[in-house]
Design an enzyme around this catalytic site. Structure first.
Site, PDB file in Angstrom:
ATOM      1  N   HIS A  34     -45.737  -2.226  -4.569  1.00 52.22           N
ATOM      2  CA  HIS A  34     -44.958  -3.284  -5.433  1.00 52.22           C
ATOM      3  C   HIS A  34     -44.147  -2.543  -6.629  1.00 52.22           C
ATOM      4  CE1 HIS A  34     -47.770  -3.857  -9.074  1.00 52.22           C
ATOM      5  NE2 HIS A  34     -48.803  -3.355  -8.111  1.00 52.22           N
ATOM      6  N   CYS A  73     -53.693  -1.489  -6.334  1.00 51.47           N
ATOM      7  CA  CYS A  73     -52.483  -1.460  -5.658  1.00 51.47           C
ATOM      8  C   CYS A  73     -51.519  -0.296  -5.980  1.00 51.47           C
ATOM      9  CB  CYS A  73     -51.877  -2.938  -5.885  1.00 51.47           C
ATOM     10  SG  CYS A  73     -52.442  -4.157  -4.849  1.00 51.47           S
TER      11      CYS A  73
END
Length: 535
Positions: free
Chosen positions: A427, A446
């Site tokens: 992301h 992440c």
């Protein structure tokens, strides 16, 4: 060690066995005694037993035929040369195998030898196709699922091959990465045999204009490492500065041309240290189910990068931020398939973050983190002023927390999804300053991308005539929008302290999570050893 082993294997016995004379001393006719011996010996291994049942217990290795002799020769040569792949030849105990083959005097003996050959072949084939180790037993961040070839299928495939030698070669990973790692292994072993890279450099900070004995040692080390042409210069001149920069780039360091403490530590690494990284990388490559053709995404945690490769060629690269080096934040290693991207994503706060980080804040101040919505089980937004947060713990906290799309969203303006049980994805992020750091391990697990828009354009280019325009139109709406990838893309989150590129020197990185050290220890327990360190 290998040279000495080859000298032992060059005896009259092994020559006779490879040519078929010893094994064929007892004809391998498929009489009931032979079949019964094969059935008994194979009963302990379902894969081997299944193959021989399907083949009516016909000999694969011990028949008096040219193809059977070729299979024996191909297998023994492969086992003797197993260390070409970083596999310990002693693991397969070829001496014991040769002894059993030479001692075979009856049809029953021959049946036992037949199954022993199959057992060692399958052990070698499994090691080469999917690795010696089970990664999940080594570190809880190694959650990679290993695809192991069916044992009966491996037997059948060999039986159907008209070229056993080529078949044995083709068991190894065929990706260019693996082949280049093999080449680096050979180079390092030769370096170790010849004495390595010479004298180390005293730890310090060296920069353009410096001179003296330490600079001479740095010069000599850079020459030995292959980053500098031979020179008699005793000062830190422009040539040395460029050599230091090239070294820094090849080792993931800030390429400022100044040889500070971190650079000198890497300059002083021994070839033995680098060889460990290569041998571990080869084992990791065997764990990876990679396609040679097509598109794939590689995220190397130690390199802090995300790459897109098309047919093995690098077509896009961006910096990344990975999980912090803490037990509950380290990014795991696994493979999956990217299915879609979400433009203007909502951040659904992971429960671990909501309860461990935000709940204590809410207990002190119900209005804390006011940019996050509190949502109940029915999907309704909850008025914080009506909630007594003191009654909740990490176990009974009943709410979800969400952040609306926007430039301040923790996920930035786009996320890339390959749905997985680890809740890991790629992301954007509003925290752009972190990408300037040399070591970029700061996230909750992440993967944050430095150039997420360009990454999106590269993915969309396969399905849109104008990917940038397509993406920007949806971005400007401010609304959460899901965009499916017409062709899903394999994603491999990997961890390589040694990896290669099509051109230039092999790249080396630090063991940021300490995982390679654990894998090396496990490899040692299986008999892998550095040159001169065999026990």
């Amino acid at each position: 060690m290998l040279f000495g082993f080859r000298r032992r294997m060059s005896s009259v016995v092994i020559a006779a066995i490879l040519s078929g004379a010893v094994v064929s001393a007892t004809p391998a006719v498929a009489f009931p005694v032979f079949k019964q011996a094969v059935a008994e010996a194979a009963a302990r291994d379902d894969g081997i037993a299944a193959y021989y049942r399907s083949a009516d217990y016909a000999p694969l290795w011990t028949a008096d035929t040219d193809i059977a002799r070729e299979r024996r020769k191909a297998l023994i040569n492969a086992l003797v040369n197993a260390d070409d792949h970083g596999l310990p030849a002693a693991r397969y105990d070829v001496d014991a195998l040769v002894g059993k083959m030479a001692a075979a005097r009856s049809k029953r003996d021959l049946g036992m030898v037949e199954v022993e050959l199959s057992r060692l072949y399958l052990k070698y084939a499994r090691d080469l196709t999917s690795g010696m180790l089970d990664p999940r037993t080594i570190d809880d961040g190694l959650v990679r699922e290993i695809k192991k070839r069916d044992r009966s299928e491996l037997m059948t495939s060999l039986a159907n091959s008209s070229d056993p030698t080529q078949f044995m070669r083709d068991l190894a990973p065929q990706a260019a990465e693996y082949l280049r790692l093999k080449k680096e292994r050979m180079r390092l072993e030769a370096l170790i045999a010849s004495g390595g890279w010479g004298e180390t450099v005293p730890v310090g900070k060296y920069e353009p204009g410096d001179s003296g004995a330490s600079i001479v040692k740095l010069r000599n080390r850079l020459i030995a490492l292959g980053f500098m042409e031979r020179s008699a210069a005793a000062s830190y001149d422009r040539d040395m500065e460029k050599a230091v920069q090239a070294f820094q780039i090849a080792h993931g360091l800030e390429a400022d041309g100044v040889a500070g403490k971190g650079t000198i530590e890497e300059v002083n690494r021994s070839p033995e240290h680098r060889l460990k990284s290569v041998l571990v990388a080869m084992e990791r490559e065997r764990w990876l189910d990679r396609k040679i053709e097509g598109r794939e995404i590689l995220v190397n945690l130690t390199d802090f990068t995300a790459k897109i490769l098309d047919d093995g060629k690098l077509t896009f690269r961006t910096r990344s931020v990975v999980g912090k080096n803490q037990s509950d934040r380290r990014s795991p290693e696994f493979s999956d398939v990217m299915e879609h991207m979400v433009i203007n994503p909502t951040w659904n706060v992971p429960r671990s973050i909501a309860t461990k980080e935000y709940l204590p804040m809410l207990k002190n101040n119900p209005n804390a983190v006011g940019y996050l919505r509190l949502v109940n089980g029915r999907g309704q937004t909850v008025d914080r002023s009506q909630v007594d947060f003191s009654q909740y713990s990490t176990r009974n906290f009943p709410f979800d927390m969400k952040q609306a799309p926007g430039s301040r969203n923790a996920l930035g303006l786009v996320k890339f999804m390959f749905p997985n049980k680890h809740n890991i994805y790629l992301h954007d992020t509003p925290q752009k300053a972190l990408f300037k750091r040399e070591t970029r391990a700061f996230s909750h697990g992440c993967i944050r991308l430095h150039q997420p828009f360009d990454f999106a354009y590269a993915l969309l280019a396969k399905q849109e005539d104008n990917p940038k325009d397509f993406f920007q139109k949806r971005l400007k709406t401010g609304r959460e929008t899901k965009v499916d990838l017409v062709t899903e893309v394999p994603v491999h989150i990997i961890y390589r302290t040694a990896y290669t590129e099509a051109k230039g020197p092999v790249q080396y990185r630090r063991d940021v999570y300490g995982r390679d050290a654990k894998i090396w220890k496990a490899l040692e327990s299986q008999g892998v050893a550095l040159p001169g360190h065999q026990g």
